[in-house]
Design an enzyme around this catalytic site. Structure first.
Site: not given
Length: 368
Positions: A33, A309, A261, A132
């Site tokens: 998965k 980023m 930054y 769950r």
């Protein structure tokens, strides 16, 4: 190709699979998965299927993942979908021979009202204590009654999921195991005999052999990591994913100057920094700022300045480096390593999250 890429070592994947196969000596439900935990589902399935003793089943979280495997010509393997069945999608399960999960009496009631062609193969999900999804112990009798009313359902398997198999204290895991065994007994007493009973996830594969039953479900262990720092290391595992990039710029920084930054790195001496084209949009977590390392020409270099980023920086001091030099951001070189487990220790998370979060814009390159 982009200079930043994830190298997927399929030999290591097969090594880990063999370790699990040899330890458990059961059928294997390989959990692929979430795009094989970020490693690339289709390529990982192809590699596993090439093994001399391949998995008997594959398991995915979503119907869409199962359909992707079928479209990739994975037609000779059983595929189990963990997600509770969506009644509106029943024909896709039947037509594509995908095993559905039934975990609730209400699903059986709805299924009884639907007229569909063919038979639906299912695994029953039992809640032995995870809390769950799944049928709870006190619900099992009424659930079995409704199950027997559905003639178009073939019960191929029954399973549960452990909440604490990766913790040092296994008390609750054994309590779950006891609950599961009692529910299995009631199912069999009702004349339902599933061909496959399974419970062991990676933590239980490593530490709870009593949970092996007919099959085990390795997930993170396939990809080279122990599910937590509290499990034993009863099998040797090799990480499958490395993250690699190249130096795209080199800049001299004077004492007192800052980079990136927020000015979170200020040079305490004249130094050199290099830029690497990867950032938090690629899964290089922003909270690794000033805490990560890389391997450059077999030497350790420190990441400096705010992770952005698309770019990160490393201080190389007075090392002689050329543009396009390769840097290992996650992986190992010789005995030195800085892998997903090291990332997760810094970020207070687990290796699962690290590999899953390496984004799609990072190409996967498969090493056979």
């Amino acid at each position: 190709m982009r200079p930043t890429y994830a190298e997927i070592n399929l030999k290591n994947l097969l090594f880990n699979y063999t370790q699990i196969r040899n330890k458990t000596k059961t059928k294997i439900i390989a959990v692929v998965k979430a795009d094989s935990y970020g490693h690339g589902m289709v390529e990982c399935v192809k590699a596993l299927s090439s093994h001399i003793s391949p998995p008997e089943y594959y398991a995915v979280a979503l119907l869409e993942e199962a359909l992707e495997l079928r479209k990739a010509n994975v037609t000779d393997k059983q595929i189990l979908c963990f997600a509770p069945i969506d009644i509106d999608e029943i024909e896709k399960y039947v037509d594509n021979n995908i095993i559905a999960t039934i975990n609730d009496t209400s699903q059986l009631i709805k299924l009884k009202k639907i007229d569909f062609k063919g038979r639906l193969i299912v695994h029953l999900k039992l809640d032995s204590g995870m809390g769950r999804v799944g049928v709870k112990p006190l619900e099992i009798v009424s659930f079995i009654k409704k199950l027997r009313e559905n003639k178009n359902i073939i019960v191929d398997g029954v399973y549960t999921h452990f909440a604490t198999s990766d913790e040092r204290d296994k008390t609750f895991a054994y309590q779950q195991l006891d609950n599961f065994n009692k529910m299995i007994t009631k199912i069999k007493e009702a004349g339902i005999n599933p061909s496959l009973i399974h419970a062991a996830n990676s933590g239980a594969i490593i530490d709870i052999p009593e949970a092996y039953f007919d099959a085990v479900r390795p997930g993170i262990a396939l990809y080279g990591y122990y599910p937590s720092n509290e499990t034993s290391m009863s099998i040797k595992l090799k990480p499958v994913m490395s993250l690699i990039s190249k130096i795209t710029s080199i800049k001299k920084i004077n004492k007192g100057e800052s980079v990136s930054y927020g000015r979170l790195f200020i040079a305490d001496e004249d130094t050199t920094v290099v830029t690497v084209p990867i950032g938090y949009a690629d899964g290089y977590n922003r909270n690794l700022t000033n805490k990560a390392i890389g391997f450059l020409n077999k030497e350790v270099v420190k990441q400096v300045g705010r992770v952005t980023m698309d770019r990160i920086l490393f201080e190389i001091k007075n090392k002689s480096i050329k543009l396009d030099s390769k840097i290992i951001l996650m992986g190992n070189i010789g005995e030195m390593k800085f892998d997903a487990n090291d990332w997760s220790n810094i970020l207070n998370t687990i290796p699962y999250e690290i590999t899953c979060n390496i984004s799609k814009r990072v190409p996967r390159v498969y090493k056979k």
